[in-house]
Design an enzyme around this catalytic site. Structure first.
Site, PDB file in Angstrom:
ATOM      1  N   ASN A 201       0.818  -1.227   0.000  1.00 51.82           N
ATOM      2  CA  ASN A 201       0.000   0.000   0.000  1.00 51.82           C
ATOM      3  C   ASN A 201       0.847   1.270   0.000  1.00 51.82           C
ATOM      4  O   ASN A 201       0.338   2.355   0.263  1.00 51.82           O
ATOM      5  CB  ASN A 201      -0.958   0.006   1.203  1.00 51.82           C
ATOM      6  CG  ASN A 201      -0.220   0.042   2.537  1.00 51.82           C
ATOM      7  OD1 ASN A 201       0.976  -0.229   2.607  1.00 51.82           O
ATOM      8  ND2 ASN A 201      -0.940   0.358   3.591  1.00 51.82           N
ATOM      9  N   HIS A 234       4.059   7.790   1.165  1.00 53.16           N
ATOM     10  CA  HIS A 234       3.719   6.759   2.154  1.00 53.16           C
ATOM     11  C   HIS A 234       4.654   5.569   1.973  1.00 53.16           C
ATOM     12  O   HIS A 234       4.557   4.833   0.992  1.00 53.16           O
ATOM     13  CB  HIS A 234       2.260   6.320   1.960  1.00 53.16           C
ATOM     14  CG  HIS A 234       1.829   5.231   2.903  1.00 53.16           C
ATOM     15  ND1 HIS A 234       0.820   4.347   2.592  1.00 53.16           N
ATOM     16  CD2 HIS A 234       2.251   4.885   4.140  1.00 53.16           C
ATOM     17  CE1 HIS A 234       0.652   3.497   3.595  1.00 53.16           C
ATOM     18  NE2 HIS A 234       1.513   3.801   4.546  1.00 53.16           N
ATOM     19  N   MET A 380      -5.996   4.108  -2.790  1.00 56.00           N
ATOM     20  CA  MET A 380      -5.680   4.645  -4.107  1.00 56.00           C
ATOM     21  C   MET A 380      -6.948   5.189  -4.778  1.00 56.00           C
ATOM     22  O   MET A 380      -7.925   4.473  -4.967  1.00 56.00           O
ATOM     23  CB  MET A 380      -5.071   3.533  -4.959  1.00 56.00           C
ATOM     24  CG  MET A 380      -4.697   3.930  -6.358  1.00 56.00           C
ATOM     25  SD  MET A 380      -3.983   2.520  -7.260  1.00 56.00           S
ATOM     26  CE  MET A 380      -5.326   1.335  -7.188  1.00 56.00           C
ATOM     27  N   SER A 384      -7.627  11.952   0.910  1.00 52.13           N
ATOM     28  CA  SER A 384      -6.791  11.893   2.108  1.00 52.13           C
ATOM     29  C   SER A 384      -7.112  13.125   2.942  1.00 52.13           C
ATOM     30  O   SER A 384      -7.661  14.100   2.433  1.00 52.13           O
ATOM     31  CB  SER A 384      -5.306  11.878   1.729  1.00 52.13           C
ATOM     32  OG  SER A 384      -4.984  10.736   0.975  1.00 52.13           O
ATOM     33  N   HIS A 403      -4.941   6.023  11.217  1.00 53.65           N
ATOM     34  CA  HIS A 403      -3.816   6.261  10.297  1.00 53.65           C
ATOM     35  C   HIS A 403      -4.184   6.103   8.830  1.00 53.65           C
ATOM     36  O   HIS A 403      -3.363   6.371   7.950  1.00 53.65           O
ATOM     37  CB  HIS A 403      -2.662   5.317  10.630  1.00 53.65           C
ATOM     38  CG  HIS A 403      -2.713   3.988   9.922  1.00 53.65           C
ATOM     39  ND1 HIS A 403      -3.779   3.111  10.041  1.00 53.65           N
ATOM     40  CD2 HIS A 403      -1.838   3.380   9.072  1.00 53.65           C
ATOM     41  CE1 HIS A 403      -3.547   2.037   9.325  1.00 53.65           C
ATOM     42  NE2 HIS A 403      -2.388   2.165   8.717  1.00 53.65           N
ATOM     43  N   GLY A 406      -7.938   1.589   6.281  1.00 53.07           N
ATOM     44  CA  GLY A 406      -8.037   0.241   6.846  1.00 53.07           C
ATOM     45  C   GLY A 406      -8.620  -0.733   5.836  1.00 53.07           C
ATOM     46  O   GLY A 406      -9.656  -0.470   5.224  1.00 53.07           O
TER      47      GLY A 406
END
Length: 480
Positions: A201, A234, A380, A384, A403, A406
């Site tokens: 991810n 990330h 994706m 965000s 965070h 999930g």
């Protein structure tokens, strides 16, 4: 396992303490997210964590919680520094997997005609995929300095601006870091991987500011208007952190077999924090965390180079300043109130982000008055968020926040259910350009494989753990 789950209040559930548990479990989720958690072992794992020695107050599951190794991803647990433990599985294999957000002075209209060129340039400069190596070659001595000094090394070597260090959690360095008790295999796996994304991810996204919820705080972060271009990175500690986790999980399973056999799940393997083994892991974990901060920094360096080449302008004119960089697989030694008294704790955040409120001593100077920025990436192709930590997080979650979205579908299930060409077509229709090393990497990370990030952020905001500041929308994705 039978789970007795009761609703305490809106967005708060509890598994009461019972035989074998040292504390209750607190789950922060709405009814919809709770139902998702019931589909895997998330709640069972939250309950199992409550059995660990020295755990304080609650075993906590955040709104993005899903099944992980031993601990749920989205799990937070704090242990007494003298009587408690440190758990490699409770930190995760990708030590200091985290997120860094950069801001630019560009608007969407300015980047749109050059978007594919920029993506292709970044793709050339920042390797992505399993086992990929970076463009920087280090000697063993240089590697030791990098992982023990953290971002101070990047600054000294010319990969960072001084101001970068001022906008990173812990200033980009855990000072207890030491390579002394790191295996040769971990060093071999990590020595040539700085400046790489990896797979799974992990990604680089070019985004635009989609909505500003709090203009005053957004401005203090360097976000001024909708349509402003940002970059989200990330990734984590790559093979270096993964091998350190593997080595110390193996050590714990062999050396503390008698204690581990008493636990409901062997994946909860731990080391007593005050033991020599616990201390060695702490120093090694800190080295992996420093590696990850340097990794995201060197990626930043090459992103700056890429923009500079495409626009043929000094990078300072383009911007690309660090807004913030947060870890979300890490343990930290922190002081928190337990039963009205301050205690020094080893706080494990596995798939959870620190969310300290204004005035916290741990915060970098620029953000002491507003609180810690919290970065929650979507899957994706989805939004965000930038949030800001608040006082309620100290009461509810040891200063922690969600965070990410999930997962709600395994990678294997995603491969069975979705087609690469259809995914690319759907993303292009949304105005999102995707560049990936493999087709599998795209299919496994399809947006439908994740929970709704908007739901996760809504719960986080409503609980007061963190406050919504900005929503970001992707226009390009680079991944392994």
């Amino acid at each position: 396992m039978d789970i007795k789950l009761r609703k305490v209040s809106e967005n708060i559930y509890e598994i009461p303490q019972e035989k074998g548990m040292n504390v209750p479990v607190r789950v922060y989720a709405n009814d919809k997210l709770i139902e998702k958690m019931k589909e895997d072992k998330t709640l069972i794992q939250g309950k199992n964590v409550a059995s660990l020695p020295g755990i304080q107050k609650y075993s906590i599951v955040m709104p993005d919680g899903h099944e992980g190794y031993g601990f749920p991803v989205g799990g937070v647990a704090a242990f007494d520094i003298n009587e408690g433990i440190i758990s490699p599985g409770g930190i995760g294999y990708d030590i200091n997997c985290g997120v860094r957000l950069l801001r630019t002075n560009l608007k969407y209209e300015e980047i749109k005609p050059k978007l594919r060129e920029i993506v292709n340039e970044i793709f050339r400069n920042v390797p992505a995929g399993v086992g990929e190596t970076g463009k920087i070659v280090l000697s063993p001595g240089q590697f030791k300095d990098a992982v023990e000094e953290g971002l101070e090394w990047s600054y000294r070597e010319g990969y960072a601006w001084k101001e970068d260090l001022e906008h990173v959690e812990s200033y980009g360095r855990l000072k207890d870091a030491s390579i002394e008790h790191v295996s040769d295999l971990a060093i071999r796996r990590g020595i040539d991987q700085l400046g790489t994304i990896g797979s799974g991810n992990h990604f680089i996204e070019i985004q635009i500011v989609d909505k500003i919820f709090d203009k005053d705080i957004a401005n203090k972060l360097g976000i001024y208007e909708e349509g402003q271009v940002t970059i989200l990175i990330h990734t984590g500690s790559r093979g270096f952190g993964h091998q350190i986790a593997s080595d110390y999980i193996d050590l714990g399973l062999k050396k503390y077999r008698e204690e581990i056999n008493k636990l409901p799940d062997k994946e909860l393997v731990y080391l007593p924090f005050q033991s020599e083994d616990g201390n060695n892991y702490w120093k090694s974990m800190s080295a992996a965390a420093n590696f990850a901060w340097n990794n995201r920094q060197i990626i930043t360096y090459f992103i700056r180079k890429s923009f500079q080449k495409v626009y043929n302008h000094p990078v300072e004119d383009i911007g690309l300043n660090v807004i913030y960089d947060v870890a979300h697989n890490i343990a930290k030694i922190e002081e928190h109130k337990v039963d009205g008294k301050k205690k020094k704790l080893v706080v494990h955040r596995k798939g959870a982000t620190r969310a300290f409120p204004p005035g916290s001593e741990e915060l970098v100077e620029d953000y002491k008055n507003i609180g810690q920025p919290v970065l929650i990436p979507g899957s994706m192709g989805t939004a965000s968020y930038v949030l800001i930590g608040s006082e309620k997080s100290m009461e509810l979650s040891f200063g922690s926040s969600a965070h990410g979205a999930g997962r709600n579908m395994s990678r294997a299930a995603a491969r069975r259910s979705f087609n690469y060409n259809e995914i690319i077509k759907n993303l292009e229709e949304k105005g999102i350009y995707v560049k990936s090393t493999t087709k599998e990497g795209v299919v496994e990370e399809v947006p439908e494989a994740y929970k709704n990030v908007d739901e996760v952020v809504k719960v986080t905001d409503e609980l007061g753990i963190s406050k919504m500041i900005v929503r970001l929308r992707p226009i390009a994705v680079i991944k392994g």
